[in-house]
Design a protein around this motif. Structure first.
Motif, short mmCIF file in Angstrom:
data_model
loop_
_atom_site.label_atom_id
_atom_site.label_comp_id
_atom_site.label_asym_id
_atom_site.label_seq_id
_atom_site.Cartn_x
_atom_site.Cartn_y
_atom_site.Cartn_z
N UNK A 29 0.81 -1.21 0.00
CA UNK A 29 0.00 0.00 0.00
C UNK A 29 0.85 1.26 0.00
N UNK A 30 2.03 1.22 0.63
CA UNK A 30 2.91 2.39 0.62
C UNK A 30 3.39 2.70 -0.79
N UNK A 31 3.77 1.66 -1.53
CA UNK A 31 4.15 1.85 -2.94
C UNK A 31 2.95 2.39 -3.73
N UNK A 32 1.79 1.78 -3.52
CA UNK A 32 0.59 2.18 -4.26
C UNK A 32 0.20 3.61 -3.95
N UNK A 33 0.22 3.97 -2.67
CA UNK A 33 -0.14 5.32 -2.27
C UNK A 33 0.83 6.34 -2.87
N UNK A 34 2.11 6.00 -2.90
CA UNK A 34 3.10 6.91 -3.47
C UNK A 34 2.86 7.10 -4.96
N UNK A 35 2.59 6.00 -5.66
CA UNK A 35 2.29 6.09 -7.10
C UNK A 35 1.02 6.90 -7.33
N UNK B 51 -7.30 10.97 -2.08
CA UNK B 51 -7.45 9.52 -1.89
C UNK B 51 -6.28 8.96 -1.09
N UNK B 52 -5.09 9.49 -1.33
CA UNK B 52 -3.91 9.02 -0.62
C UNK B 52 -3.97 9.45 0.85
N UNK B 53 -4.40 10.67 1.09
CA UNK B 53 -4.53 11.11 2.48
C UNK B 53 -5.54 10.23 3.22
N UNK B 54 -6.61 9.88 2.52
CA UNK B 54 -7.62 9.00 3.10
C UNK B 54 -7.01 7.65 3.47
N UNK B 55 -6.11 7.13 2.63
CA UNK B 55 -5.44 5.87 2.94
C UNK B 55 -4.61 6.00 4.21
N UNK B 56 -3.81 7.05 4.34
CA UNK B 56 -2.95 7.17 5.51
C UNK B 56 -3.76 7.35 6.80
#
Length: 646
Positions: A308-314, A323-328
């Motif tokens: 997920x860290x790789x995916x969020x960075x991409x 969407x990435x902030x929501x993931x973190x």
């Protein structure tokens, strides 16, 4: 339960419902209300009866049909065209999930490509296994809505149409449905139902359309209410709404100037696929599940901090910051009391089946948070995440071998070995460096120094004693745990081994230096930047990896020599990992060759598997893999920064 295929050709969904399909347009799995669990579908067969007056049912998964499949451009709407040329019939099937309703739409257009009229019946065999259970199921026909409801406890699925039901049988077997024996039983404490719609009259060279709705809801009542709501809109309205949603979604991405249409298609499909793998609460799954019985793996539909860290960075680099902030925010809820992040989780936040702490997960999440901040420069993100970052970084500074200064033994990136892995150290290094920056910006200078000092000590160890001159590569790690036979074998080979006892008196066998060449050693540079890309030891390590891990049969990069997982094939992430590294050292031709290899081995729909079969060139396992698509986006972004044409 019907044995499910291990290769999924296509996926559709809306971040709370996920549907997997095969190349014949057959729905194989429906997960809801989260995209990881539970899976509710056993079989859902569709077919035609009455062709040329025959009583035979031609189901669309039968091998008499020829199939073509594609996504509608710029959307997660799947089109499957099934043709039975000898009788002059073609069926265009559109599958999609409505963006703001948990309703799966299946629209069929029957095209009569003969010179005589045809009268057909549309047949469905619907067999659910709600909540992944075969017992306690009920299916009933609801006269008011002319629909069928499969339900068990809090889960319900209502199946309706814009065409009236002609015949039905709740509790029908597949044979009864195939034979047309549907005498009209209204309710059954069973999982299956046979349904017929018709007659469908299609003039010569004409067509006729039918829409199915599979509506999810809380229990039987919730499912029926969901069905009633969606049927207030016409198919054309729902289709247009869905097309607009996906086009607007793609418009949010940062623009990329592609010269190669194939690369553009895979990039757009990666972004569209990310949405489907991103649950409504923010979590990402590694892939749609294909191995529920754990026959070949430990399962894939879970949220790993590393993937997920790789995916969020991409995802963030592509432009999807909210969407990435929501993931973190979701990730923060998974943190253990001691500050670590465990192996993997369900999307409801509960700990998933695990085989031990992987310290790279904790490091990767911190690294990903800092990557996100570096892109957005949003100080409010630091404020929000600082309690999580501080707690995790404090844990990492304590989870250290006082002799080697590396993180203590934990499971490796491939989840097979316990050791002080260099990849894990690189992930922790990247996380601590990011945490030091966060601490400094928060005014905690002492903590910033502690985090940075701990990271630098790891780097010093690896540079000073972590390189194997004999193999021309960094070691994979220190203190690799062995079983007793392997220990004896390594000892006989003259390897440095040791034996100790744990707190309960059990013997623990270790190999002091793990000298296997592994693609994960690129993690020392990509993405965690522990070792400079142009450091001679790093360059030689990459060269050794290329020499020993490039498939001699098909090209592409394998994880490590002697890999036996599935069939030891080249991996998409391994190939792109090396492509990024080559881009960083200005070996543009080699980088581009690896990138093109990946594009050449994307599926016809633009999806990327985990592995490519080294004999057939087809996906060998898990399709699509979120991490593969993340690495593709990261590669494109790296090429863009380096001025490499794509």
């Amino acid at each position: 339960m019907e044995k499910k295929p291990y290769i999924t050709e296509a996926i559709i969904g809306n971040s709370s419902m996920l549907v997997s399909l095969t190349k014949d347009g057959q729905a194989q799995r429906i997960t809801w209300p989260n995209i990881d669990f539970p899976q509710h579908l056993n079989l859902f067969y569709t077919g035609i009866r009455g062709i040329e007056g025959s009583i035979k049912t031609f189901f669309l998964h039968d091998n008499v049909w020829k199939h073509q499949q594609a996504y509608i451009s710029g959307t997660n709407i799947l089109e499957t065209i099934s043709t039975l040329g000898e009788v002059g019939l073609s069926i265009r099937q559109l599958d999609f999930v409505v963006p703001d309703q948990d309703v799966y739409i299946r629209h069929f257009t029957f095209r009569n490509i003969s010179n005589y009229p045809q009268n057909l019946d549309f047949v469905i065999y619907s067999d659910f296994m709600i909540d992944e259970k075969r017992r306690y199921q009920t299916v009933m026909f609801d006269e008011d809505t002319d629909s069928f409801v499969h339900y068990h406890r809090e889960y319900g699925f209502a199946i309706g149409s814009d065409t009236h039901v002609k015949k039905y049988q709740c509790g029908a077997t597949f044979k009864e449905t195939n034979d047309g024996f549907l005498p009209g039983k209204r309710i059954a404490n069973r999982s299956s139902a046979g349904i017929e719609y018709g007659p469908i009259h299609i003039p010569a060279n004409g067509e006729h359309s039918l829409t199915l709705y599979i509506a999810a809801g809380k229990g039987s009542k919730g499912a029926l209410e969901s069905l009633k709501q969606v049927k207030k809109s016409s198919f054309d309205e729902l289709y247009k709404q869905t097309v607009t949603y996906w086009h607007d979604y793609l418009d949010q991405a940062n623009p990329i100037d592609f010269k190669d249409e194939r690369g553009k298609n895979v990039y757009e499909r990666s972004l569209l696929m990310f949405h489907l793998m991103n649950n409504k609460n923010g979590g990402f799954i590694a892939a749609p599940e294909v191995d529920e019985e754990y026959a070949y793996s430990g399962g894939y539909a879970y949220c790993w901090g590393r993937d997920a860290a790789y995916t969020a960075t991409a995802y963030a680099r592509a432009g999807y910051h909210e969407r990435v902030r929501h993931f973190f925010r979701f990730a923060s809820t998974l943190q253990e009391d001691n500050g670590s992040f465990e192996h993997r989780h369900y999307l409801d936040g509960l700990l998933a089946p695990s085989w031990g702490l992987q310290i790279d997960e904790t490091g990767s999440i911190l690294w990903g948070m800092h990557q996100f901040y570096s892109l957005t420069k949003d100080d409010s993100f630091i404020e929000e995440m600082w309690p999580t970052v501080e707690k995790a970084a404090d844990f990492l500074t304590k989870f250290i071998d006082p002799v080697t200064h590396l993180p203590l033994p934990s499971m490796d990136i491939w989840e097979k070995r316990e050791a002080e892995h260099f990849y894990s150290a690189a992930a922790v290094y990247g996380g601590l460096k990011g945490a030091a920056d966060f601490a400094d910006k928060q005014g905690y200078s002492e903590k910033a120094r502690l985090y940075a000092k701990t990271a630098q000590a790891m780097k010093k160890t690896i540079l000073q004693i972590g390189y194997n001159e004999t193999s021309g590569s960094f070691f994979r790690g220190f203190h690799l745990r062995l079983d007793e036979p392997a220990y004896q074998n390594k000892k006989a080979q003259g390897k440095d081994v040791a034996m100790e006892y744990d707190q309960k008196g059990y013997p623990v066998y270790r190999q002091i230096r793990d000298d296997v060449i592994d693609i994960c050693l690129l993690g020392l540079q990509v993405p965690f930047n522990m070792i400079d890309a142009n450091d001679p030891k790093m360059k030689q390590t990459a060269a050794t990896i290329d020499r020993l891990c490039r498939s001699k049969i098909i090209g592409g990069i394998e994880r490590f020599p002697g890999d036996i997982y599935i069939s030891g094939d080249p991996w998409i992430i391994a190939t792109l990992w090396l492509a990024i590294y080559y881009a960083r050292i200005n070996e543009q031709l080699e980088a581009k060759k690896l990138y093109n290899w990946v594009i050449d081995h994307a599926t016809e729909l633009g999806l990327l598997a985990e592995q490519i079969d080294k004999v057939t060139g087809r996906p060998a396992w898990v399709l699509p893999l979120t991490w593969s698509h993340a690495m593709f986006i990261l590669t494109v972004q790296e090429f863009k920064e380096k001025g490499i044409e794509i």
